[in-house]
Design an enzyme around this catalytic site. Structure first.
Site, PDB file in Angstrom:
ATOM      1  N   LYS A  22      85.462  55.157  24.059  1.00  0.00           N
ATOM      2  CA  LYS A  22      86.191  54.302  23.201  1.00  0.00           C
ATOM      3  C   LYS A  22      87.200  53.408  23.761  1.00  0.00           C
ATOM      4  O   LYS A  22      87.110  52.218  23.733  1.00  0.00           O
ATOM      5  CB  LYS A  22      86.987  54.991  21.977  1.00  0.00           C
ATOM      6  CG  LYS A  22      87.515  54.345  20.881  1.00  0.00           C
ATOM      7  CD  LYS A  22      88.038  55.562  19.859  1.00  0.00           C
ATOM      8  CE  LYS A  22      87.251  56.294  18.880  1.00  0.00           C
ATOM      9  NZ  LYS A  22      87.758  57.461  18.234  1.00  0.00           N
ATOM     10  N   ARG A  80      94.026  58.211  18.676  1.00  0.00           N
ATOM     11  CA  ARG A  80      92.493  58.343  18.535  1.00  0.00           C
ATOM     12  C   ARG A  80      91.753  59.162  19.738  1.00  0.00           C
ATOM     13  O   ARG A  80      92.237  58.877  20.715  1.00  0.00           O
ATOM     14  CB  ARG A  80      91.778  57.152  18.317  1.00  0.00           C
ATOM     15  CG  ARG A  80      92.572  55.951  17.456  1.00  0.00           C
ATOM     16  CD  ARG A  80      92.114  54.403  17.672  1.00  0.00           C
ATOM     17  NE  ARG A  80      90.817  54.269  17.410  1.00  0.00           N
ATOM     18  CZ  ARG A  80      90.133  53.174  17.343  1.00  0.00           C
ATOM     19  NH1 ARG A  80      90.843  52.061  18.016  1.00  0.00           N
ATOM     20  NH2 ARG A  80      88.880  53.038  16.941  1.00  0.00           N
ATOM     21  N   GLY A 134      83.033  66.239  15.252  1.00  0.00           N
ATOM     22  CA  GLY A 134      83.574  67.575  15.579  1.00  0.00           C
ATOM     23  C   GLY A 134      84.987  67.681  16.273  1.00  0.00           C
ATOM     24  O   GLY A 134      85.539  68.798  16.058  1.00  0.00           O
ATOM     25  N   MET A 146      88.845  65.725  16.857  1.00  0.00           N
ATOM     26  CA  MET A 146      89.903  65.368  16.135  1.00  0.00           C
ATOM     27  C   MET A 146      89.661  63.975  15.136  1.00  0.00           C
ATOM     28  O   MET A 146      89.212  63.111  15.721  1.00  0.00           O
ATOM     29  CB  MET A 146      90.970  65.140  16.934  1.00  0.00           C
ATOM     30  CG  MET A 146      92.564  65.304  15.977  1.00  0.00           C
ATOM     31  SD  MET A 146      93.880  64.783  16.656  1.00  0.00           S
ATOM     32  CE  MET A 146      93.733  63.108  16.655  1.00  0.00           C
ATOM     33  N   ARG A 166      80.680  49.743  20.417  1.00  0.00           N
ATOM     34  CA  ARG A 166      79.918  50.609  21.277  1.00  0.00           C
ATOM     35  C   ARG A 166      78.363  50.432  21.046  1.00  0.00           C
ATOM     36  O   ARG A 166      78.249  49.629  20.178  1.00  0.00           O
ATOM     37  CB  ARG A 166      79.998  52.160  20.870  1.00  0.00           C
ATOM     38  CG  ARG A 166      79.591  52.535  19.550  1.00  0.00           C
ATOM     39  CD  ARG A 166      80.029  53.950  19.153  1.00  0.00           C
ATOM     40  NE  ARG A 166      80.113  54.026  17.736  1.00  0.00           N
ATOM     41  CZ  ARG A 166      80.724  55.185  17.075  1.00  0.00           C
ATOM     42  NH1 ARG A 166      81.266  56.179  17.684  1.00  0.00           N
ATOM     43  NH2 ARG A 166      80.851  55.353  15.941  1.00  0.00           N
ATOM     44  N   HIS A 172      46.405  76.701  20.819  1.00  0.00           N
ATOM     45  CA  HIS A 172      45.411  76.161  20.714  1.00  0.00           C
ATOM     46  C   HIS A 172      45.597  75.122  19.482  1.00  0.00           C
ATOM     47  O   HIS A 172      45.548  73.899  19.708  1.00  0.00           O
ATOM     48  CB  HIS A 172      44.151  76.945  19.998  1.00  0.00           C
ATOM     49  CG  HIS A 172      43.024  76.428  19.821  1.00  0.00           C
ATOM     50  ND1 HIS A 172      42.703  75.865  18.504  1.00  0.00           N
ATOM     51  CD2 HIS A 172      42.132  75.950  20.576  1.00  0.00           C
ATOM     52  CE1 HIS A 172      41.436  75.308  18.310  1.00  0.00           C
ATOM     53  NE2 HIS A 172      41.196  75.034  19.491  1.00  0.00           N
ATOM     54  N   GLU A 205      45.600  75.557  39.055  1.00  0.00           N
ATOM     55  CA  GLU A 205      46.219  75.956  37.951  1.00  0.00           C
ATOM     56  C   GLU A 205      46.674  77.758  37.975  1.00  0.00           C
ATOM     57  O   GLU A 205      47.075  78.379  37.230  1.00  0.00           O
ATOM     58  CB  GLU A 205      45.591  75.952  36.561  1.00  0.00           C
ATOM     59  CG  GLU A 205      44.126  76.186  36.713  1.00  0.00           C
ATOM     60  CD  GLU A 205      43.205  75.935  35.544  1.00  0.00           C
ATOM     61  OE1 GLU A 205      43.827  75.660  34.234  1.00  0.00           O
ATOM     62  OE2 GLU A 205      41.997  75.655  35.466  1.00  0.00           O
ATOM     63  N   SER A 245      43.724  68.130  40.044  1.00  0.00           N
ATOM     64  CA  SER A 245      44.452  67.951  38.652  1.00  0.00           C
ATOM     65  C   SER A 245      45.103  69.131  38.497  1.00  0.00           C
ATOM     66  O   SER A 245      44.571  70.332  38.313  1.00  0.00           O
ATOM     67  CB  SER A 245      43.248  67.651  37.781  1.00  0.00           C
ATOM     68  OG  SER A 245      44.372  67.171  36.531  1.00  0.00           O
ATOM     69  N   CYS A 287      46.944  67.350  34.287  1.00  0.00           N
ATOM     70  CA  CYS A 287      46.367  67.091  33.081  1.00  0.00           C
ATOM     71  C   CYS A 287      46.811  68.282  31.950  1.00  0.00           C
ATOM     72  O   CYS A 287      46.456  68.475  31.054  1.00  0.00           O
ATOM     73  CB  CYS A 287      44.821  67.224  33.039  1.00  0.00           C
ATOM     74  SG  CYS A 287      44.421  68.922  33.790  1.00  0.00           S
ATOM     75  N   TYR A 316      48.538  60.084  39.039  1.00  0.00           N
ATOM     76  CA  TYR A 316      48.622  59.864  37.739  1.00  0.00           C
ATOM     77  C   TYR A 316      48.856  61.203  36.758  1.00  0.00           C
ATOM     78  O   TYR A 316      48.943  62.220  37.222  1.00  0.00           O
ATOM     79  CB  TYR A 316      46.910  59.328  37.290  1.00  0.00           C
ATOM     80  CG  TYR A 316      46.240  60.560  37.388  1.00  0.00           C
ATOM     81  CD1 TYR A 316      45.858  61.435  36.099  1.00  0.00           C
ATOM     82  CD2 TYR A 316      45.364  60.807  38.505  1.00  0.00           C
ATOM     83  CE1 TYR A 316      44.980  62.391  36.267  1.00  0.00           C
ATOM     84  CE2 TYR A 316      44.244  61.842  38.544  1.00  0.00           C
ATOM     85  CZ  TYR A 316      44.248  62.579  37.455  1.00  0.00           C
ATOM     86  OH  TYR A 316      43.249  63.755  37.746  1.00  0.00           O
TER      87      TYR A 316
END
Ligand code: ADP
Ligand code: MG
Ligand code: MG
Length: 874
Positions: A24, A94, A103, A105, A338, A457, A745, A764, A831, A851
């Protein structure tokens, strides 16, 4: 010693100084410099808040001295005097942190009013009604917010006066009435605090500033920060500003607006205005505000002045603004600006429009998109009005976005049957799903599972299909046999209408209306621009023609993962698959495989045709074989279909039983035992490729060997595949390029990345399994305890949703580096489900991957995230 600057006059700071001045304060300073009419004021820095706490909850004498000095400057600038009994300066106090933080003042208005200042103001304005009104407001705000007086204590005074006089609204109160309210409020505060209301403006100011600092650490502010990842040490700034009055009469007013429609992005001033009102009367909803268009009709001149300023602000900030303003006796003031919050759809329209208006470059436009909001655009969402009455029954993991409604069913067969008979919309609720549920999943609108995490799954299949899914819904318990489920003890029989939201994880009883997504022209434009910017490839995980075509529509550059097992569950095929599994010798197995081959051939031919000219990476059979066999209770029926004795099938089931199937006989381990399976699949892939190539289309097949831990596994299987493929190609007498690569993996495969690079043409990363094995967390069970880990901040983010850069990421980095060293031509991608998650995409981009591959419905997100990663890491 460097002199600490504790306070900045508006105009001394800039919009870039949000950390020091709060959002602000920084913007008020910026507007002042731009020449926008902003009431004079100053900002006490966030550092002073930190200081306040370092001093044990006290402001330093230096700050107090500076406050007096800067208040003096404010007096000079405004020509008014704080505490004067002729022309008193009144202030607002403010709070304002780096990011806006509900939340904290509440703002205090009209500070500086005292009994004597009230007299002076009345003499000056000749408007006692107005002056007593602002005094009573001030006493109440100050009492509540600064002195902690219970708000209920003020409650009755105003109501009683209205009742006694038969007033309908606040505007009907007379000066005498307001005076009576103010006087009673003074007494209420004095009684509650045991002290008279402070009559020294400087004391009021110091108390208010303290209260702002104190509000930084109230429980609700702390909770808000925890939820939103805001650091507790940032602190808040305090803005002290001259008051302007929207409530002096009908020539004044106050309003809030967005410079564009925050829901649709339409270029129009969008907001509300109230004549003769102060500050938060609009938000409080005491009176119905005017639409801005109506205000424009009543006060065209001021409206024009306002919109000119708004154009100026947008041009300056290069973004849509959210503005607060007040008009005092026909004079316009801006109180805040803002960057405005907006929906995903609005964000995209605004970005494209602003590029056309010359406010944003293409890069800036792409960068302005909230990539997580793109999801909103791709899936159905609940109708907002319909949501108002919806009651959340329980919440699980938000596993696949979108909203759906339908009647609940607990088994896939039942779903398929009911769908067939009635065509009704259905939701599948199950303990967990398995590949056998595919048929039912195809006919249902969405899925809820009791178990399973973000890569279960159900979650993976849902994302692939673009359907919504809530997984890990622990409060759910399903009794499939008796046809009901319970949620927290309440029973719901089959076919009860339900609604689910995979974006939030919420589950609702009843039918909530949904809205279908619409793809705007602007959406396509942003995707095109993002594609031009990004360097990381974006491919799709797709197993069939339908998904492949969907992925292409969204801009996929290839298929990064085709899971062949999904092709095995089809009703026509499963019998041959089962024959292959129960075969106890190679000849029988090859005979069964020969029957599966034409099916695979057909599938691959369709995929290659759809993906013409683009790479298609096909993973060889991965799941453990028992997944394809029936449950024990279905054995007699299936045995009959197979023409064998039930005992034979039971024995096979027993032999295939594993204690830990995830770490068992699956992936390349299957193929090492039965190379003929890989040979059949390689045949189908290459034969399909040859057929499509002969039809004149370019084909780029890639054959991927899953789950290796050692390079020897890869070498062993590669030989079979290569021989099969090369023979077929030689026979066909055509030129056909194909690649053989592997999934990394297992942690061990990642550790020997250099060796893998020597054997593989591509890698991959299967980051789902890699995460599972690196953490030692079961993908299908982690949902149960990861929630707890999140609330206890042990692992703040689900590592199956966003890649764990610190641990799993290290394996990816190391393997990539070593594989590229041993094979500079190697192509490396991802992947796993992480391939569609923005923070993971940023990491993969930085790691130098070629990729990412993700479900079709994540592709737009991945494209924009990849472009933003490029821009961010330039
Ligand atoms: P929030 O952060 O909750 O928006 P603000 O500090 O912006 O709180 O204040 C809320 C409202 O109080 C403003 O929108 C404005 O209407 C009013 N207000 C704040 N400062 C002034 C002022 N100097 N003069 C007049 N009204 C003010
Ligand atoms: Mg505000
Ligand atoms: Mg895997």
């Amino acid at each position: 010693m460097v002199k600490v600057k504790r306070i900045y006059m508006f105009g001394e700071g800039t919009k870039e100084q949000k950390n020091l001045l709060g959002g602000k304060g920084a913007n008020l300073s910026e507007m002042k410099t731009m020449g926008v009419p902003v009431p004079a004021g100053y900002t006490i820095t966030t550092e002073m808040c930190t200081d306040y706490y370092a001093n044990g909850g006290k402001n330093s004498d230096e700050l107090l001295a500076d406050m007096r000095e800067y208040t003096k400057r404010l007096e000079e600038e405004t020509g008014k005097k704080f505490g004067s009994d002729t022309d008193p300066l009144l202030l607002s106090v403010r709070s304002g942190a780096r990011v806006s933080m509900p939340g904290m003042m509440d703002t205090i208005l009209n500070l500086g009013l005292t009994d004597s200042a009230v007299a002076a103001m009345i003499a000056k304005t000749g408007n006692p009604k107005f002056v007593w009104d602002i005094y009573r407001r001030f006493i109440q705000m100050f009492g509540e917010v600064v002195q902690g007086v219970e708000y209920e204590l003020f409650d009755n005074v105003l109501e009683t006066i209205k009742e006694e006089n038969g007033y309908k609204g606040d505007l009907e109160l007379t000066a005498a009435d307001w005076k009576s309210v103010a006087t009673q409020y003074l007494a209420i505060v004095a009684k509650a605090t045991g002290k008279p209301f402070p009559q020294d403006p400087m004391v009021q100011l110091e108390m208010a500033v303290n209260a702002v600092f104190e509000s930084w650490d109230t429980p609700r502010a702390v909770i808000y920060r925890d939820h939103n990842g805001i650091a507790h040490h940032w602190g808040t700034a305090v803005n002290v500003q001259e008051m302007v009055f929207g409530n002096t009469g009908d020539n004044s007013g106050t309003g809030v607006l967005f410079t564009r429609n925050p829901k649709t992005g339409e270029k129009e001033t969008w907001g509300e205005f109230l004549f003769n009102a102060q500050g938060e009367d609009i938000v409080a909803g005491i009176r119905t505000p005017l639409k801005l268009a109506e205000f424009a009709e009543v006060s065209p001149k001021i409206y024009k002045e306002l919109t000119d300023i708004l154009d100026n602000l947008e041009a300056h900030y290069h973004d849509m603004q959210d503005v607060e303003f007040t008009i005092e006796e026909g004079v316009l003031f801006l109180l805040q600006t803002r960057n405005g919050k907006r929906t995903g759809a609005a964000g995209i329209k605004i970005a494209v429009d602003m590029h056309e208006e010359g406010l944003l470059t293409k890069k800036e436009a792409v960068n302005s998109i909230d990539v997580n909001a793109i999801d909103q655009l791709l899936h159905p969402v609940f109708n907002e009005e319909a949501m108002a009455n919806a009651e959340i029954l329980t919440t699980g993991l938000a596993a696949s976005p979108g909203a759906a409604t339908g009647k609940i069913v607990f088994s896939s067969e039942k779903a398929a049957k009911i769908k067939d008979e009635t065509g009704e919309k259905l939701l599948l609720f199950r303990k967990e799903t398995s590949p056998e549920d595919i048929e039912g999943m195809i006919v249902c609108e969405g899925f809820v599972t009791q178990l399973g995490g973000m890569t279960s799954h159900a979650a993976v299949v849902a994302r692939g299909m673009g359907k919504c899914c809530v997984s890990g819904c622990g409060e759910l318990s399903i009794n499939e046999e008796e046809g009901y489920m319970t949620i927290n003890g309440v029973k719901y029989p089959e076919l009860t209408p339900f609604s689910i939201d995979g974006t939030t994880g919420n589950v609702y009883a009843g039918t909530i209306e949904t809205k279908d997504p619409e793809f705007s022209e602007e959406f396509q434009t942003i995707l095109n621009w993002a594609s031009e910017i990004k360097t990381l490839g974006v491919k799709a995980n797709a197993d069939n023609k339908r998904d492949a075509e969907q992925a292409l529509k969204f801009g996929a550059e290839g298929i990064g993962l085709c899971r062949t097992e999904h092709m095995f569950f089809d009703e026509e095929r499963i019998l041959d698959v089962r024959r292959m599994i129960i075969a106890d010798n190679t000849a029988d197995r090859e005979e069964a495989l020969a029957k599966i081959l034409p099916h695979q051939l057909k599938d691959f031919t369709e995929l290659f045709t759809a993906m013409e000219g683009k790479t298609v990476c096909i993973r060889l059979l991965d799941p453990p074989l028992h997944e394809f066999l029936p449950q024990l209770d279905e054995v007699p029926e299936v045995a009959k279909d197979l023409g064998i004795k039930p005992e034979v099938l039971e024995r096979t089931l027993e032999t295939l039983h594993e204690f830990n199937p995830m770490l068992g006989h699956r992936g390349c381990r299957l193929a090492v035992t039965y190379p003929e399976i890989s040979v059949m699949q390689a045949k189908a892939i290459i034969m399909a490729a040859i057929a499509v190539a002969k039809s004149g289309k370019v084909v780029k097949p890639e054959i991927m060997i899953p789950l290796i831990a050692t390079v020897a596994e890869l070498k062993y299987l590669k030989a079979f595949i290569k021989e099969t493929a090369d023979n077929l190609i030689a026979e066909a007498g055509i030129d056909l390029d194909y690649k053989i690569g592997t999934m990394v993996e297992t942690p061990r495969a990642a550790l020997v990345g250099g060796q893998v690079g020597e054997e593989a043409e591509f890698i991959s990363y299967g980051t789902n399994d890699l995460t599972q094995m690196t953490f030692g967390f079961s993908r299908d069970d982690a949902g149960k305890f990861l929630k707890e880990y999140a609330t206890k901040k042990i692992i703040p983010n689900d590592p199956f949703a966003a890649v764990d850069q610190e641990g799993v990421g290290q394996l990816v980095e190391m393997c990539t580096k070593n594989a590229k060293t041993s094979n500079p031509n190697i192509v490396i991608g991802v992947c796993g489900e992480h391939g569609g998650e923005p923070s993971s995409i940023d990491f993969f981009h930085r790691t130098g991957l070629d990729y990412v591959s993700c479900s079709p419905f994540r592709i737009p997100v991945a494209i924009v995230a990849a472009a933003q990663a490029e821009l961010r890491n330039k």
